[in-house]
Design an enzyme around this catalytic site. Structure first.
Site, PDB file in Angstrom:
ATOM      1  N   CYS A 206     -11.695  -3.229  -1.316  1.00  0.00           N
ATOM      2  CA  CYS A 206     -11.567  -3.828  -2.646  1.00  0.00           C
ATOM      3  C   CYS A 206     -10.880  -5.171  -2.512  1.00  0.00           C
ATOM      4  O   CYS A 206      -9.698  -5.317  -2.823  1.00  0.00           O
ATOM      5  CB  CYS A 206     -10.784  -2.909  -3.557  1.00  0.00           C
ATOM      6  SG  CYS A 206     -11.648  -1.380  -3.807  1.00  0.00           S
ATOM      7  N   GLU A 207     -11.623  -6.127  -2.029  1.00  0.00           N
ATOM      8  CA  GLU A 207     -11.071  -7.438  -1.677  1.00  0.00           C
ATOM      9  C   GLU A 207     -12.270  -8.341  -1.493  1.00  0.00           C
ATOM     10  O   GLU A 207     -13.088  -8.094  -0.602  1.00  0.00           O
ATOM     11  CB  GLU A 207     -10.311  -7.256  -0.352  1.00  0.00           C
ATOM     12  CG  GLU A 207      -9.433  -8.371   0.089  1.00  0.00           C
ATOM     13  CD  GLU A 207      -8.168  -8.458  -0.741  1.00  0.00           C
ATOM     14  OE1 GLU A 207      -7.915  -9.572  -1.199  1.00  0.00           O
ATOM     15  OE2 GLU A 207      -7.472  -7.450  -0.949  1.00  0.00           O
TER      16      GLU A 207
END
Ligand SMILES: *Cc1c(COP(=O)(O)O)cnc(C)c1O
Length: 431
Positions: free
Chosen positions: A361-362
């Site tokens: 999640c980046e």
């Protein structure tokens, strides 16, 4: 292909070190890291033979552990009879756990804690590479406490900027590493070291950078360091036994990177070394080099499974894989280049240009942008080449993703040398 351990077989699958990568990913699951052991040995031998032949018989390479610090690599280094460089008590512990002979270890780092200093002395680390005056005094204190005379080198910054990536250059005057010649501080630290009773100043270390594709920086380093050694002889009547030139030869990550012939480069630097020693009329020191990346990088390959191929209309294509910055943070850190293959269908009419995106999640979790591969679908194996160095050693558990296993291949036999992390491993230190 990019390197001679990468090939395509009759099924149009990518092979690595002679084995079908699609079959390996079925056997071990993905993400999966592979290591070509023959190639690692080959590189270690090139450095060992070259240093003995072109410098002095006693000269030897040290493998720079930080590139990949696992027990198997220390076993291999031990078998190949080379030294190691270590930068933490954890690396010392790992090497010691397979009985690596630590008298051939060089202990680096710009901030060795009291714990590190005590631990390294107790474990019998051969050489401390001392960064600064405070550390020098501390090493002397602890050596006195344990009643030893510790061999040390001083880390000197020769003032060379090899024009590689700013985050991986370390030889210029303004650096967090070492003591500079230019400011006169190097002379001061030598003078202090020579007065101390419990350290034995064996010589000097410098490291001019990483990913160097020629010997320019090394040739400069030889000239500057030997001149410095001559000046010390004149001033202190001191003779240097060991000159450690650090690491840094480059590796071919993509087709446009050059091939580098390490032996030819060692020959070139060795010639300069011989001439300079003669001109300056000094004793020939034993020479150490500390290659990391150039020993393990192209011995590594990472396999992932494609989860989706997605086109953002008018923008670009994304291939999502089941790993990412948790096993390879180098694109996120340095914008590093990589060569990518659709290992399930290497050649194909339906080539696409895509960004290879990790599962974290980046948005910065990218392995590479704009690579051309055969259009993948869910389930295809995506291979990233040249991942042996600074991948596993920089891996993390971000998003509670477990680290992949490492499988070593030698003589076409595959075996697990590092197990896949389990969920239990994720919580083992938590109460
Ligand atoms: C990083 C480093 C190396 C190895 O550099 P490579 O580019 O991986 O060869 C060697 N010596 C020192 C002191 C280092 O910091």
């Amino acid at each position: 292909m990019l390197h001679n351990n990468l090939q395509i077989n009759e099924k149009n699958h990518l092979t690595f070190a002679g084995l079908d990568t699609v079959e390996l990913s079925q056997k071990y699951n993905t993400p999966l890291m592979l290591l070509d052991v023959a190639k690692i040995r080959d590189k270690m031998r090139i450095y060992k033979n070259g240093l003995e032949k072109y410098f002095t018989k006693e000269s030897f390479p040290c493998y720079a552990s930080k590139a990949l610090s696992i027990r198997e690599i220390y076993r291999i280094a031990k078998e190949e009879n080379i030294g190691i460089d270590v930068v933490s008590s954890g690396e010392i512990f790992t090497a010691k756990s397979v009985d690596f002979p630590l008298e051939k270890a060089f202990f680096h780092g710009n901030n060795k804690t009291d714990f590190d200093i005590e631990y390294a002395i107790k474990q019998g680390v051969g050489f401390f590479v001392v960064d600064n005056v405070e550390e020098l005094l501390r090493v002397d204190n602890f050596s006195q406490k344990f009643n030893v005379k510790q061999n040390i080198l001083l880390r000197i910054t020769p003032g060379i900027d090899p024009h590689t990536n700013a985050k991986i250059t370390t030889g210029q005057v303004d650096s967090k590493f070492g003591t500079p010649i230019e400011t006169g501080q190097a002379f001061d630290i030598v003078s202090k070291a020579l007065q101390l009773k419990n350290v034995n100043l064996k010589g000097f270390h410098c490291h001019v950078g990483s990913q160097c594709f020629d010997s320019t920086a090394f040739l400069d380093a030889v000239e500057i360091m030997l001149t410095f050694i001559k000046d010390l002889k004149v001033t202190f009547n001191y003779e240097c036994d060991v000159l450690n030139l650090g690491g840094g030869y480059g590796v071919r990550y993509v087709e446009k990177d050059p091939f580098i012939n390490i032996e030819e480069n060692l020959k070139l630097v060795g010639k300069k070394f011989d001439e300079t020693v003669k001109n300056l009329n000094i004793k020939k020191p034993l020479v150490v080099m500390e290659p990391g990346r150039s020993i393990v990088a192209d011995s590594g390959l990472t396999l992932y499974t494609c989860g989706s191929f997605k086109t953002i209309e008018g923008y670009k294509n994304y291939v999502s894989i089941d790993g990412g910055m948790t096993d390879n943070p180098r694109f996120a850190l340095y914008n590093s280049s990589y060569t990518i293959y659709n290992a399930s269908r290497v050649n194909g009419q339906d080539k696409v240009v895509a960004t290879i995106a990790g599962r974290c999640c980046e948005s910065g979790d990218i392995i590479q942008e704009n690579v051309e591969i055969t259009k993948p679908t869910r389930g295809d194996i995506i291979a990233v080449a040249v991942t042996g160095a600074y991948n596993y050693s920089m891996a993390s558990n971000y998003n509670r993703i477990t680290r992949p296993p490492i499988v070593a291949i030698e003589n076409k036999n595959d075996k697990i040398i590092v197990k896949r992390e389990s969920f239990e491993d994720l919580i083992k230190n938590e109460l």
